[in-house]
Design an enzyme around this catalytic site. Structure first.
Site, PDB file in Angstrom:
ATOM      1  N   GLY A   1      20.941 -52.466 -40.161  1.00 23.91           N
ATOM      2  CA  GLY A   1      21.689 -51.584 -41.053  1.00 23.91           C
ATOM      3  C   GLY A   1      22.598 -50.564 -40.402  1.00 23.91           C
ATOM      4  O   GLY A   1      23.595 -50.166 -40.991  1.00 23.91           O
TER       5      GLY A   1
ATOM      6  N   CYS B   1      19.222 -61.418 -46.032  1.00 21.05           N
ATOM      7  CA  CYS B   1      19.459 -60.047 -45.592  1.00 21.05           C
ATOM      8  C   CYS B   1      20.785 -59.591 -46.206  1.00 21.05           C
ATOM      9  O   CYS B   1      21.823 -60.236 -45.980  1.00 21.05           O
ATOM     10  CB  CYS B   1      19.539 -60.049 -44.068  1.00 21.05           C
ATOM     11  SG  CYS B   1      19.985 -58.475 -43.322  1.00 21.05           S
TER      12      CYS B   1
ATOM     13  N   CYS C   1      18.333 -54.418 -50.384  1.00 18.07           N
ATOM     14  CA  CYS C   1      17.834 -54.774 -49.056  1.00 18.07           C
ATOM     15  C   CYS C   1      16.569 -55.590 -49.278  1.00 18.07           C
ATOM     16  O   CYS C   1      15.731 -55.222 -50.114  1.00 18.07           O
ATOM     17  CB  CYS C   1      17.514 -53.498 -48.267  1.00 18.07           C
ATOM     18  SG  CYS C   1      16.651 -53.797 -46.710  1.00 18.07           S
ATOM     19  N   THR C   2      16.431 -56.699 -48.549  1.00 16.01           N
ATOM     20  CA  THR C   2      15.303 -57.599 -48.826  1.00 16.01           C
ATOM     21  C   THR C   2      13.960 -57.024 -48.369  1.00 16.01           C
ATOM     22  O   THR C   2      12.915 -57.560 -48.713  1.00 16.01           O
ATOM     23  CB  THR C   2      15.540 -58.976 -48.189  1.00 16.01           C
ATOM     24  OG1 THR C   2      15.793 -58.804 -46.778  1.00 16.01           O
ATOM     25  CG2 THR C   2      16.705 -59.688 -48.834  1.00 16.01           C
ATOM     26  N   HIS C   3      13.984 -55.957 -47.608  1.00 14.91           N
ATOM     27  CA  HIS C   3      12.720 -55.293 -47.261  1.00 14.91           C
ATOM     28  C   HIS C   3      12.170 -54.492 -48.454  1.00 14.91           C
ATOM     29  O   HIS C   3      10.973 -54.242 -48.532  1.00 14.91           O
ATOM     30  CB  HIS C   3      12.918 -54.301 -46.097  1.00 14.91           C
ATOM     31  CG  HIS C   3      13.003 -54.935 -44.741  1.00 14.91           C
ATOM     32  ND1 HIS C   3      14.072 -55.698 -44.343  1.00 14.91           N
ATOM     33  CD2 HIS C   3      12.153 -54.900 -43.686  1.00 14.91           C
ATOM     34  CE1 HIS C   3      13.882 -56.098 -43.085  1.00 14.91           C
ATOM     35  NE2 HIS C   3      12.717 -55.626 -42.658  1.00 14.91           N
TER      36      HIS C   3
END
Ligand code: DGL
Length: 259
Positions: free
Chosen positions: A43, A73, A183-185
């Site tokens: 990021g 991502c 955000c995939t997190h």
């Protein structure tokens, strides 16, 4: 029909939220997941750095005979997918913040978006936001520090709670009714977020849409695996494998690989 695997990559373990959606929709597909945790977070990197890392991951997945690559991502998608599509023949599926459904559904005319600096500053993100945000207040917030904590296995820590509290405050004050996770997190934060947000705020992420798009492209290209046995799912990390293992509840084979 193709029994070759689907390749999936992320800057780390966050893309497993996308893997889980793909697995639920396409259980027979083989998959190979690359967690580039050594280089996380993406990021705060420059566009050039994100493109170079995405190329490195793509080349490894192509070497492993993948038939399609899911860029799991948002940061890599918004900064690198155009270059990847121009450089390689295989299909790429990307993930972008779901601004459109939030903007079309908001009643309070205010939506929040939590994403990395790389995503929020990308041209692709601005294009989408400009297209749908007419008459709507979009509260953008960089989730500084969140990915690093998740990569360290500190998803439910006090440190995380205090970061989220700070990030959500301006959104709650602006009376958002939709929070877009860019955000995939971040889907791993949903239980914490639900505790902190007013009850009427809905959380949107793009995981299921990515899985549906993956299926559609495989169908179009006649690349679906039509065998009736469960797919084999392999995971490679160039960081600590324990955190990846934990996030997958120990269900899959996770290996360390230098890449
Ligand atoms: N999962 C990545 C995303 O969706 C995290 C980016 C990062 O490593 O900072 O944007």
């Amino acid at each position: 029909m193709s029994t070759q695997p689907i390749g999936i990559f992320d800057s780390g373990i966050g893309g497993t939220s996308i893997f889980k959606e793909i697995k639920a929709l396409l259980p027979n597909e083989h998959t190979i997941y690359l967690a580039d945790s050594f280089n996380a977070p993406y990021g705060n990197k420059t566009k050039r750095e994100i493109i170079d890392l995405s190329i490195k991951n793509t080349e490894l997945l192509i070497k492993k005979k993948c038939k399609l690559i899911v860029v799991a991502c948002n940061t890599a998608t918004t900064n690198a997918i155009t270059t990847l599509r121009e450089s390689y023949d295989i299909p790429f599926i990307g993930i972008e913040p779901a601004i459109k459904p939030a903007a079309l559904s908001t009643q309070t005319k205010a939506i929040g978006i939590l994403a990395t600096k790389g995503t929020l500053s990308s041209e692709l993100f601005h294009k989408t936001t400009d297209l749908y945000s007419d008459g709507i207040k979009v509260i953008e917030q960089v989730g500084e520090g969140i990915v690093a904590l998740i990569e360290e296995g500190k998803t439910n820590s006090e440190e995380m709670k205090s970061l989220l509290k700070t990030y959500l405050k301006p959104m709650i004050e602006a009376d958002i009714d939709y929070l877009v996770l860019g955000c995939t997190h971040y889907p791993y934060l949903i239980p914490l977020l639900l505790d902190m947000l007013p009850k009427h705020v809905k959380i949107i992420d793009s995981g299921q849409a990515v899985a549906r798009q993956t299926k559609a492209v495989l169908e179009q290209r006649q690349l679906l695996n039509t065998t009736s046995t469960q797919g084999d799912n392999q995971f490679f990390s160039n960081g600590t494998i324990d955190v990846l293992n934990d996030i997958l509840d120990g269900k899959y084979k996770v290996q360390y690989l230098k890449f």
